[in-house]
Design an enzyme around this catalytic site. Structure first.
Site, PDB file in Angstrom:
ATOM      1  N   HIS A   1       0.689  -1.149   0.146  1.00  0.00           N
ATOM      2  CA  HIS A   1      -0.041   0.121   0.040  1.00  0.00           C
ATOM      3  C   HIS A   1       0.836   1.284   0.170  1.00  0.00           C
ATOM      4  O   HIS A   1       0.178   2.399  -0.056  1.00  0.00           O
ATOM      5  CB  HIS A   1      -0.991   0.080   1.247  1.00  0.00           C
TER       6      HIS A   1
ATOM      7  N   ARG B   1       7.046  -5.998   3.032  1.00  0.00           N
ATOM      8  CA  ARG B   1       5.682  -6.544   2.604  1.00  0.00           C
ATOM      9  C   ARG B   1       5.365  -6.451   1.103  1.00  0.00           C
ATOM     10  O   ARG B   1       5.439  -5.394   0.800  1.00  0.00           O
ATOM     11  CB  ARG B   1       4.401  -5.992   3.281  1.00  0.00           C
TER      12      ARG B   1
ATOM     13  N   ASP C   1      16.991 -11.253  -3.300  1.00  0.00           N
ATOM     14  CA  ASP C   1      18.402 -11.086  -3.729  1.00  0.00           C
ATOM     15  C   ASP C   1      18.797  -9.706  -3.329  1.00  0.00           C
ATOM     16  O   ASP C   1      19.906  -9.522  -3.416  1.00  0.00           O
ATOM     17  CB  ASP C   1      18.165 -10.937  -5.404  1.00  0.00           C
TER      18      ASP C   1
ATOM     19  N   GLU D   1      -6.265 -12.279   5.912  1.00  0.00           N
ATOM     20  CA  GLU D   1      -7.229 -10.848   5.793  1.00  0.00           C
ATOM     21  C   GLU D   1      -8.827 -11.415   5.579  1.00  0.00           C
ATOM     22  O   GLU D   1      -9.415 -10.247   5.103  1.00  0.00           O
ATOM     23  CB  GLU D   1      -6.713  -9.948   4.786  1.00  0.00           C
TER      24      GLU D   1
ATOM     25  N   ASP E   1      -8.593  -5.298   6.708  1.00  0.00           N
ATOM     26  CA  ASP E   1      -8.999  -6.086   5.654  1.00  0.00           C
ATOM     27  C   ASP E   1     -10.143  -7.130   6.090  1.00  0.00           C
ATOM     28  O   ASP E   1     -11.183  -7.474   5.394  1.00  0.00           O
ATOM     29  CB  ASP E   1      -7.973  -6.765   4.802  1.00  0.00           C
TER      30      ASP E   1
END
Length: 260
Positions: A53, A78, A92, A156, A182
């Site tokens: 977000h 996230r 990576d 969620e 959520d």
């Protein structure tokens, strides 16, 4: 004596979760290396760099990982979605702890874990000298990277809560994280995560997660809720966000002078 990580510290956050130790964190959505550097040394155990977000991509993630190196907190990225390509790129550049949103069942949890493991344990693509292994300087990295990779899956929805035991049983899942906003929306209480129906579902969820032997996490929008959530059994909690600290702090200062 150095372990396989060479000059990289072990993942203390993952190790703490493995024994159910309490970990206090902060959400970061400012997408700023300077802000990341400031909060990384503040004393938190973990900090989420939000790629779902907030306006973060791999280059901005890398800049924040640079800024947070040497701080007290483990960076947790996230990812925007449960996607093996995104997860590979994040790993990576050095984001060894990941929070994967909207995991609905054990199959999706397996998919998230597999993306963090090299073959034969998973499907992570192999690069010989990424930042994650100090550009090829860490011997044994590819065989052992999963030992310090921390996979958190975010629940969620009501469907996800119904699958807690199956998700918790997936090898490689280090913690289950409840997304209250959520979850509230899925229950029909958009914008009201403190609705009694949602709170009852959260209470039931944490009991089942801990009974399954996994760490349980949640976002506490109000710092006053942290002790309450610890009391319910959660052991890794975000105490708000850098965006909230900046916005509410600025508002408090402005409001003082607007009233004078």
């Amino acid at each position: 004596m150095l372990d396989w990580t060479g000059n990289l510290p072990r993942n203390a956050f993952k190790q703490a979760l493995s024994i159910g130790k309490r970990q206090v964190g902060l959400w970061s959505g400012l997408a700023s290396p300077i802000a990341a550097e400031i909060i990384a040394g503040a004393g938190f155990d973990w900090i989420v760099i939000d790629g779902e977000h907030a306006p973060n991509d791999i280059p901005s993630l890398l800049a924040q990982l640079h800024a947070m190196r040497g701080g007290t907190a483990e960076p947790v990225f996230r990812v925007p979605w449960n996607d093996a390509v995104i997860i590979k790129r994040a790993l990576d550049v050095g984001a060894r702890s990941l929070l994967v949103p909207f995991v609905q069942n054990a199959e999706e949890a397996h998919k998230a874990v597999a993306a963090t493991r090299y073959p034969p344990l998973g499907i992570r693509g192999v690069a010989l000298g990424p930042r994650a292994n100090d550009y090829g300087r860490i011997k044994g990295y590819h065989r052992n990277a999963h030992l310090d990779s921390c996979v958190l899956v975010q629940l969620e929805s009501r469907a996800a809560l119904s699958e807690i035991e199956a998700i918790a049983a997936v090898e490689g899942v280090d913690g289950l994280f409840i997304g209250p906003s959520d979850l509230a929306a899925d229950f029909g209480h958009l914008g009201n995560p403190k609705h009694p129906e949602v709170q009852e579902a959260i209470k039931d969820a944490v009991e089942r997660i801990r009974k399954a032997g996994k760490s349980a996490g949640i976002f506490a929008g109000d710092i006053e809720d942290v002790d309450f959530f610890f009391g319910l059994g959660f052991n890794f909690i975000s105490t708000g966000s850098d965006v909230g600290l900046l916005a509410r702090g600025a508002e408090r200062v402005a409001a003082r002078f607007q009233k004078s």
